[in-house]
Scaffold this active site. Structure first.
Site, PDB file in Angstrom:
ATOM      1  N   CYS A 123      -6.920  13.741  -5.065  1.00 55.65           N
ATOM      2  CA  CYS A 123      -6.847  12.626  -4.167  1.00 55.65           C
ATOM      3  C   CYS A 123      -6.608  11.420  -4.865  1.00 55.65           C
ATOM      4  CB  CYS A 123      -8.266  12.483  -3.592  1.00 55.65           C
ATOM      5  SG  CYS A 123      -8.841  13.697  -2.580  1.00 55.65           S
ATOM      6  N   HIS A 265      -9.861   5.594  -0.604  1.00 57.12           N
ATOM      7  CA  HIS A 265      -9.539   6.786  -0.620  1.00 57.12           C
ATOM      8  C   HIS A 265     -10.335   7.303   0.919  1.00 57.12           C
ATOM      9  CE1 HIS A 265      -8.873  10.971   0.031  1.00 57.12           C
ATOM     10  NE2 HIS A 265     -10.150  11.376  -0.585  1.00 57.12           N
ATOM     11  N   ASN A 295      -8.388  12.778   6.350  1.00 55.93           N
ATOM     12  CA  ASN A 295      -8.172  12.636   4.977  1.00 55.93           C
ATOM     13  C   ASN A 295      -6.781  13.199   4.594  1.00 55.93           C
ATOM     14  OD1 ASN A 295      -8.174  13.177   2.074  1.00 55.93           O
ATOM     15  ND2 ASN A 295     -10.555  13.551   2.023  1.00 55.93           N
TER      16      ASN A 295
END
Length: 338
Positions: A123, A265, A295
């Site tokens: 990520c 994030h 996400n």
């Protein structure tokens, strides 16, 4: 206004353009609740996600191409200007060669005109890619860097773990990085990363490597899907991020109030809420697109950044903090003047 500590060496580089691409197909949380047998309303209530985009026909490179072309257009440049391409993502189009080589070809960049490589920090891949490119461009090794994060998650999700499977969406986002022209204020102020490998087993895809090779008969299909101990990740990150933030602000010399935009994030609603509940930011500072995007793994941060710039939420000259966590467990943050 606070001053930077004397130890800080700022990088005079500029994000000249940002761009993003979202697959056409949208999957609502209600659809996933029906598919996984979950209580109606459970996904939005527990994750903060109402919908996410999913790639059904698009490829990783095709999505990267669209995002890259839009970033180059925003920068007023063409593919011929690029001499470094970094594909910064958790998922590659294929094992060999690097995805960045395919991106070079897809955007029509000259054959042999740019160096290409991939970078994977799950990520946090985009922030690591931005850090890497910034130092190379600032040093004069390259003139124009293209960093692209393109993620397709659909086939890596485990239906036996719906708590994590419902989180993810697909997207691509890109940034063009150049040396800051004379008289402009754009710069990278500080980059900071820390990996706590005691959390390495909390977020995994076991397959795909040499330990559980695809051709090994003992490798099961489930080993090739995503697994996360969500509660363990949340608790560990919540404990570690606070001192990490204190160190970041001590190094930059910024105060939290001086940050114009925090682009995190988009891991989950609970993770984003910590930014205001525990880490000292106001809701107005935090850029959120989780509800409609989910996400998007490595594309999450640059997608939110690109959308915020496109909407006018982030303006030139503003202080921006990119921040998040990734598998490993790694925490990362990068402060810049846009």
């Amino acid at each position: 206004m606070s001053r930077l500590p004397p130890s800080i060496t700022m990088l005079k580089v500029k994000i000249a353009g940002l761009g993003h691409y979202l697959p056409e197909h949208v999957v609502s949380s209600a659809q996933l609740e029906a598919e996984y047998g979950l209580e109606p309303g459970w996904i939005l209530r527990t994750t903060g996600i109402a919908a996410r985009h999913r790639a059904l026909t698009e490829t990783t490179v095709a999505m990267a191409q669209r995002a890259a072309q839009r970033a180059l257009a925003a920068a007023g440049m063409t593919a011929r200007d690029v001499d470094l391409i970094i594909a910064a993502a958790s998922g590659r189009q294929q094992a060999i060669p690097c995805t960045a080589a395919f991106i070079q070809r897809a955007i029509g960049a000259p054959d042999g005109g740019s160096a290409c490589f991939d970078l994977d920090a799950t990520c946090l891949s985009f922030i690591f890619g931005l850090q890497t490119a910034a130092h190379l461009v600032a040093a004069g090794s390259y003139r124009t860097a293209l960093i692209v994060s393109s993620e397709i998650t659909r086939r890596s999700l485990n239906p036996r773990e719906p708590q994590s499977a419902v989180l993810f969406g697909d997207a691509a986002a890109a940034a063009v990085l150049v040396r800051t022209p004379a008289g402009e204020s754009a710069r990278i102020v500080w980059e900071q990363f820390a990996t706590h490998s005691s959390g390495a087993d909390l977020t995994t895809i076991q397959g795909g490597g040499t330990l559980h090779h695809p051709n090994d008969p003992t490798t099961t299909p489930e080993m090739n899907t995503f697994s996360m101990q969500g509660t363990g990740v949340y608790k560990k990150a919540a404990r570690l991020v606070s001192p990490f933030m204190e160190q970041f602000f001590a190094q930059t010399g910024w105060t939290r109030a001086e940050v114009d935009a925090v682009v995190p994030h988009q891991a989950s609603g609970h993770a984003l809420d910590l930014l205001t509940a525990r880490y000292g930011f106001t809701p107005a500072q935090v850029v959120r697109n989780l509800a409609e995007r989910g996400n998007c793994v490595a594309a999450s941060i640059p997608l939110a950044f690109s959308e915020a710039v496109a909407s006018g939420r982030i303006q030139r000259g503003q202080r921006v903090m990119l921040v998040g966590t990734g598998a490993g467990l790694t925490i990362g943050a990068l402060g810049l003047v846009f």
